[in-house]
Design an enzyme around this catalytic site. Structure first.
Site, PDB file in Angstrom:
ATOM      1  N   GLY A  92      39.740  19.319 -40.868  1.00 29.25           N
ATOM      2  CA  GLY A  92      39.506  19.719 -42.248  1.00 29.25           C
ATOM      3  C   GLY A  92      38.158  20.358 -42.392  1.00 29.25           C
ATOM      4  O   GLY A  92      37.530  20.713 -41.397  1.00 29.25           O
ATOM      5  N   THR A  93      37.735  20.507 -43.630  1.00 31.44           N
ATOM      6  CA  THR A  93      36.472  21.212 -43.846  1.00 31.44           C
ATOM      7  C   THR A  93      35.289  20.455 -43.303  1.00 31.44           C
ATOM      8  O   THR A  93      34.340  21.044 -42.843  1.00 31.44           O
ATOM      9  CB  THR A  93      36.207  21.431 -45.340  1.00 31.44           C
ATOM     10  OG1 THR A  93      36.898  20.432 -46.062  1.00 31.44           O
ATOM     11  CG2 THR A  93      36.651  22.794 -45.768  1.00 31.44           C
ATOM     12  N   ASP A 100      39.361   9.648 -56.478  1.00 31.90           N
ATOM     13  CA  ASP A 100      40.221  10.698 -55.919  1.00 31.90           C
ATOM     14  C   ASP A 100      41.584  10.114 -55.585  1.00 31.90           C
ATOM     15  O   ASP A 100      42.093  10.317 -54.493  1.00 31.90           O
ATOM     16  CB  ASP A 100      39.589  11.350 -54.692  1.00 31.90           C
ATOM     17  CG  ASP A 100      40.264  12.685 -54.375  1.00 31.90           C
ATOM     18  OD1 ASP A 100      40.948  13.223 -55.267  1.00 31.90           O
ATOM     19  OD2 ASP A 100      40.126  13.180 -53.247  1.00 31.90           O
TER      20      ASP A 100
END
Lengths: 311, 376
Positions: B49-50, B165
């Protein structure tokens, strides 16, 4: 017969199944929206129906429809197409009067006489179709059809006799259907049980199923065995299920045994801020801050390092 | 520094006495780090991922070795140090230990990279599960998943941590069917009074109205809303409020659940980004919820409503939700070991942990990269 559907040039549009044409409420906002129809086959949502017709008969709200409708005559439509719905209603009505059976024509006849009877039987069916189509078409033809119906209805005793026969046959078929249903339900539940239960029990249930199915030729016997077996399986299921369930509160204790935070605690330097609208609207709970303060102050109490080392 | 003992490939490291690569002059912490690092063998890459790469790994200190997920944090290219997400994740996962929260097993540094050793959860996540049309699940299954999710959340809130989140792909499933809250990259602890928090958190579809209105002082009610939308999504198998923009999201909420107003939500018009709603009627009552969520029964519909109240003060708390009577009525929650599951969730684990989320349209518009003002 006054509940005959009137002829229609145009039946309500069928494209929009999600909006009530009268109150414009949509399925998006009201997922339980359901439509009802009456003798004129105009679709209305159930809340429009109760609003308009609860106080007694009232005219249909559709423009150019002159029919006076009653609330108790509203019903759900069976078919998606209103044309089909209406035709089925007409056929049902015609069939109530034109209910001669093949045996009415051919009983006790042989050879050419029988062929002739069969021809009359086919003519009879042809006539039924003509009457149905005339009623669907409306106008003068419908008047002719009404006369035909009246004429046919004169043979009251014949009609009633055939009705009775049909009723008996229906009951028999229903009974047969129920036994079949019972058997298939039993099969299904046992199959389900087999998937769920394991090992010995599975084998036992299989045996049980074979026994029930063999013994089920006699309806009464099947019902009794089935009931007993079903109860046993249900009990079994419940026991098994209880083992396989869990309680969400398992291991979740009440807050702290060291302190209780009262609902209303006033701290002078916080009062003005906590009452500000922007604080209230965001949902911040000052009480949680007090809770936290106490929790942090008390954490570690009751923990005995020496004891834990020993474990 | 650590280069003394770490020039070799990590994947070749066997169980061995770490002392032979330990220099007696090394600091104690350094020695501990090497010892920890040597405990784990890194295997194939599961996802990227980032800000992290996720590998499958094994803890070799047990026999047989237990699988773990190793999350190697990438350093930000601008070399501002570790990303905020990584710091938050470590900070809060170190504190929280609960069966329904992903556990952080260990941390070690290697060549100035940080690796988090996390519990390996091969069961995929709830998003994957809901998307799989071939999979069916019952009300009892929903009850089980929701029960575990609420338990995890109640644990966070009890220890004063906001998750911020919650969404279906952050609700991860272990091999034994247990659901665990994952991804604490946006978590923070409850703010002290008068301390502002950022409102640019939570994936748009799951973001509560108070954050959309720019509230800077909020509570655990934000997570409860997110979980409420997940609940609705589990029932409907389609996202409840798939908004395209902040304003679009607000109008969806107003249309579906009712328009916020001073009457149903005291203080709402004082929130920084308040705009009077142009759509929607009064807040929906029980009728609406019972009609929309008929499959979970009246009690279930009541819980959905409680979790999706517009006014955060009226919303149930995670603990109240846990004690809701829906969990006590039939059908009882399915035991985790009997829950329906999906095979081949391994890759997805990698994506979840490593945040493959930039490709995911669900999270477009989430501001985790944009605004950290007042955060942490």
């Amino acid at each position: 017969m006054s509940n005959m559907p009137p002829p229609q040039d145009k039946i309500a549009p069928e494209d929009d199944n999600d909006t009530c044409p009268v109150c414009k409420s949509t399925r998006y906002l009201n997922p339980t929206l359901s439509f009802l129809i009456n003798n004129c086959y105009h679709r209305l949502c159930s809340s429009c129906v109760s609003r308009r017709f609860t106080l007694g008969p009232a005219p249909c709200p559709y423009p150019n429809c002159t029919l006076i409708l009653r609330k108790n005559k509203f019903r759900r439509q069976t078919f998606a197409s209103l044309e089909t719905e209406r035709e089925v209603d007409v056929r049902r009505r015609v069939a109530r009067v034109f209910n001669k059976r093949t045996e009415n024509f051919v009983l006790g006849m042989e050879g050419e006489e029988r062929d002739e009877a069969m021809r009359r039987r086919r003519d009879y069916e042809e006539r039924i179709e003509k009457v149905v189509f005339a009623l669907l078409k409306g106008g003068e033809e419908a008047q002719w059809a009404e006369r035909e119906l009246e004429e046919e209805a004169r043979d009251e005793s014949g009609i009633r006799e055939n009705e009775e026969r049909a009723r008996i046959e229906g009951a028999k078929a229903k009974n047969r259907g129920e036994v079949e249903k019972l058997k298939s339900q039993l099969n299904r539940e046992l199959a389900e049980a087999e998937v769920r239960l394991e090992g010995e029990e599975k084998a036992e249930l299989k045996k049980g199923r074979v026994q029930v199915l063999v013994g089920s030729r006699d309806e009464g016997e099947a019902k009794r065995v089935w009931e007993r077996e079903r109860k046993r399986i249900v009990r079994e299921f419940e026991r098994k299920r209880a083992e396989k369930e869990w309680d969400v509160l398992e291991g979740f204790q009440e807050q702290s045994r060291w302190f209780v935070v009262r609902k209303e605690v006033e701290v002078s330097w916080l009062e003005a801020w906590r009452k500000e609208a922007a604080t209230v609207g965001g949902g911040y709970e000052v009480g949680e801050y007090f809770q936290r303060g106490l929790w942090e102050a008390f954490s570690g109490l009751g923990v005995c390092v020496e004891e834990e080392k020993g474990e | 520094m650590a280069s003394n003992g770490s020039s070799r490939q990590l994947s070749n490291v066997q169980i061995q006495d770490p002392s032979d690569e330990e220099d007696s002059e090394m600091e104690v912490t350094e020695r501990m780090n090497i010892r920890t690092r040597n405990k784990f063998v890194r295997g194939k890459k599961l996802g990227e991922g980032t800000y992290a790469i996720v590998y499958l790994g094994h803890d070799t200190s047990t026999t047989p070795p237990t699988p773990v997920a190793i999350k190697k944090i990438k350093l930000a290219p601008t070399s501002e140090g570790l990303s905020m997400d990584a710091i938050r994740e470590v900070k809060y996962l170190r504190e929280l230990h609960h069966p329904n929260i992903i556990s952080l097993l260990s941390i070690y540094a290697h060549n100035s990279n940080l690796s988090l050793v996390l519990e390996f959860l091969p069961g995929g996540d709830l998003e994957l599960l809901m998307k799989d049309q071939s999979l069916t699940y019952s009300t009892a299954d929903i009850k089980s998943w929701m029960g575990m999710a609420i338990r995890g959340l109640a644990w966070c809130h009890r220890h004063f941590v906001l998750h911020r989140d919650i969404k279906p792909n952050n609700l991860l499933l272990a091999a034994d069917g247990v659901l665990k809250l994952g991804d604490f990259g946006l978590a923070r602890s409850f703010a002290d009074p008068m301390r502002v928090m950022t409102n640019k958190v939570i994936t748009l579809w799951y973001r509560p109205p108070e954050l959309l209105y720019g509230a800077r002082f909020y509570s655990g009610a934000v997570d409860v809303w997110s979980l409420g939308t997940v609940f609705a999504e589990l029932i409907l198998r389609t996202p409840l409020l798939p908004g395209q923009s902040d304003l679009g999201q607000l109008s969806l909420i107003a249309k579906a659940l009712g328009a916020p107003s001073e009457r149903n939500w005291p203080g709402v018009s004082a929130l920084p980004d308040w705009v009077p709603p142009t759509e929607g009627g009064p807040e929906q009552g029980m009728d609406f919820f019972v009609g929309m969520f008929a499959s979970v029964g009246v009690e279930g519909a009541e819980l959905v409503r409680g979790m999706l109240r517009l006014d955060p003060k009226k919303r149930v708390t995670a603990e109240e939700a846990l004690r809701h009577k829906w969990f006590q009525v039939e059908p009882r929650a399915t035991h985790p070991s009997r829950l329906p599951r999906k095979e081949g969730g391994e890759e997805k684990v990698g994506r979840d942990l490593g945040r493959g989320w930039e490709e995911d349209e669900r999270v477009r518009g989430v501001g985790r990269r944009l605004d950290f003002g007042g955060a942490l």
